[in-house]
Scaffold this motif. Structure first.
Motif, short mmCIF file in Angstrom:
data_model
loop_
_atom_site.label_atom_id
_atom_site.label_comp_id
_atom_site.label_asym_id
_atom_site.label_seq_id
_atom_site.Cartn_x
_atom_site.Cartn_y
_atom_site.Cartn_z
N LEU A 122 0.83 -1.15 -0.06
CA LEU A 122 -0.08 0.02 0.00
C LEU A 122 1.02 1.36 0.23
O LEU A 122 1.94 1.42 0.78
CB LEU A 122 -1.12 0.02 1.15
CG LEU A 122 -1.72 1.18 1.33
CD1 LEU A 122 -2.87 1.35 0.41
CD2 LEU A 122 -2.48 1.16 2.87
N LYS A 123 0.59 2.31 -0.88
CA LYS A 123 1.00 3.71 -0.88
C LYS A 123 0.10 4.63 -0.28
O LYS A 123 0.67 5.42 0.70
CB LYS A 123 1.52 4.07 -2.09
CG LYS A 123 2.33 2.91 -2.82
CD LYS A 123 3.70 2.99 -2.17
CE LYS A 123 4.62 4.12 -2.18
NZ LYS A 123 5.77 3.96 -1.72
N HIS A 124 -1.01 4.64 -0.62
CA HIS A 124 -1.96 5.38 -0.18
C HIS A 124 -3.37 5.01 -0.06
O HIS A 124 -3.65 4.14 -1.03
CB HIS A 124 -1.98 6.74 -0.96
CG HIS A 124 -0.75 7.36 -1.40
ND1 HIS A 124 -0.07 8.33 -0.22
CD2 HIS A 124 0.07 7.50 -2.30
CE1 HIS A 124 1.17 8.78 -0.39
NE2 HIS A 124 1.22 8.15 -1.82
N SER B 71 -13.23 4.35 -1.47
CA SER B 71 -12.08 4.55 -1.07
C SER B 71 -10.98 4.16 -2.41
O SER B 71 -11.50 3.13 -3.09
CB SER B 71 -11.44 3.78 -0.09
OG SER B 71 -11.90 4.22 1.27
N ILE B 72 -10.02 5.09 -2.86
CA ILE B 72 -9.20 4.66 -3.96
C ILE B 72 -7.88 4.24 -3.22
O ILE B 72 -7.24 5.03 -2.43
CB ILE B 72 -9.01 5.96 -4.84
CG1 ILE B 72 -10.11 6.31 -5.33
CG2 ILE B 72 -7.93 5.62 -5.97
CD1 ILE B 72 -10.26 7.81 -6.42
N VAL B 73 -7.49 3.01 -3.55
CA VAL B 73 -6.40 2.38 -2.96
C VAL B 73 -5.15 2.57 -4.00
O VAL B 73 -5.32 2.15 -5.22
CB VAL B 73 -6.53 1.01 -2.82
CG1 VAL B 73 -5.20 0.29 -2.26
CG2 VAL B 73 -7.55 0.96 -1.42
N ILE B 74 -4.02 3.13 -3.61
CA ILE B 74 -2.79 2.98 -4.62
C ILE B 74 -1.85 2.23 -3.88
O ILE B 74 -1.43 2.27 -2.90
CB ILE B 74 -2.37 4.62 -4.67
CG1 ILE B 74 -3.20 5.65 -4.89
CG2 ILE B 74 -1.14 4.65 -5.56
CD1 ILE B 74 -4.12 5.37 -6.38
N ALA B 75 -1.47 1.29 -4.76
CA ALA B 75 -0.57 0.29 -4.41
C ALA B 75 0.53 0.11 -5.24
O ALA B 75 0.34 0.20 -6.67
CB ALA B 75 -1.37 -1.20 -4.21
N GLU B 76 1.70 0.02 -4.96
CA GLU B 76 2.99 -0.41 -5.69
C GLU B 76 3.27 -1.98 -5.79
O GLU B 76 3.25 -2.62 -4.83
CB GLU B 76 4.06 0.36 -4.99
CG GLU B 76 5.35 0.04 -6.00
CD GLU B 76 6.67 0.78 -5.12
OE1 GLU B 76 7.83 0.32 -5.54
OE2 GLU B 76 6.39 1.61 -4.29
N ILE B 77 3.55 -2.16 -7.03
CA ILE B 77 3.89 -3.75 -7.21
C ILE B 77 5.37 -4.04 -6.95
O ILE B 77 6.17 -3.20 -7.54
CB ILE B 77 3.63 -3.95 -8.83
CG1 ILE B 77 2.35 -3.87 -9.25
CG2 ILE B 77 3.88 -5.51 -8.87
CD1 ILE B 77 1.79 -3.86 -10.68
N VAL B 78 5.49 -4.88 -6.04
CA VAL B 78 6.87 -5.28 -5.57
C VAL B 78 7.41 -6.38 -6.04
O VAL B 78 8.52 -6.78 -6.06
CB VAL B 78 6.81 -5.22 -4.01
CG1 VAL B 78 6.46 -3.77 -3.42
CG2 VAL B 78 5.91 -6.20 -3.31
#
Length: 237
Positions: A140-142, A156-163
């Protein structure tokens, strides 16, 4: 021409309009795990990629009408643990994926309920779904909450980074430059339309971009048929 003002139209009319007008939408199949260790799995079509460097996904998670406007398990788990795995659904697992859509109690593990096979992730706690050919471990980022005109939180808008990416050999290909890509014919990705309608694109068009002078190199290729999906599904690890 129909004109609709979201500020004045009936509240219940926007959902069927939005999901039928903005199509096709990719479907993010999201697995999460609560701090207590309960796995949740659910598909979301308010979903897309936002960037490739860093690889970033956006996921829209509406509040649950069945819980009086409360948070869905996916959102609650993401906020609690900051981790998730996003999969892309292919045609061969659509029916099982659809079975996870139910408004089940938080203690229910939809991954097991739908007959999927859990696979341990490498960098995050939620498991991956073996039957999905594209699996993306994310952090999760934001989280951005959205509110209606009365100030009530609605989504809710979830911003996630692919790791970490996992791409099944059966759908893997190479770009003209020799980079790993996903073959759309073999992948047979599902898209969402209005109501309960899903689609698989059977035809594709390769359309070159214009040169600075407006000319084109090459042309529009004829539609290409979808590949043999069943044989691809059998190659999944």
């Amino acid at each position: 021409m129909h004109t609709v003002d979201p500020a004045t139209c009936q509240k219940g009319s926007l959902y069927p309009l939005v999901i039928s007008a903005i199509t096709p939408r990719p479907v993010g199949f999201v697995s999460t795990k609560s701090a207590a260790g309960v796995v949740n799995l659910s598909p979301y079509s308010y979903f897309n990629v936002m960037a490739h460097n860093p690889p970033t996904l956006a996921l829209g998670i509406c509040r649950s009408p069945g819980r009086g406007g409360g948070k869905k398990d996916t959102l609650a788990n993401i906020e609690e643990t900051k981790e998730l795995v996003v999969h892309i659904i292919s045609e061969w697992c659509l029916e099982a994926a659809n079975h996870t859509c139910g408004d089940f109690p938080p203690a229910v593990d939809e991954l097991t309920l739908a007959g999927f096979t859990p696979v341990p992730s490498v960098k995050v706690a939620p498991p991956r779904v073996k039957e999905c050919a594209v699996q993306m471990e994310c952090k999760l980022k934001h989280v951005y909450d959205l509110h209606d005109s009365e100030g009530v939180p609605t989504s809710s808008i979830v911003i996630a980074e692919i790791v970490l990416f996992h791409i099944a050999e059966g759908v893997a290909g190479l770009s003209p430059g020799g980079h790993l890509v996903v073959d759309p014919f073999k992948m047979a990705s599902i898209s969402r339309y209005g109501g309960n309608t899903y689609g698989v694109a059977p035809d594709f068009l390769d359309i070159p971009r214009p040169n600075p002078d407006g000319s084109y190199k090459g042309g529009i290729f004829a539609p290409q048929s979808n590949g043999d999906q069943e044989s691809v599904a059998q190659t999944l690890p």
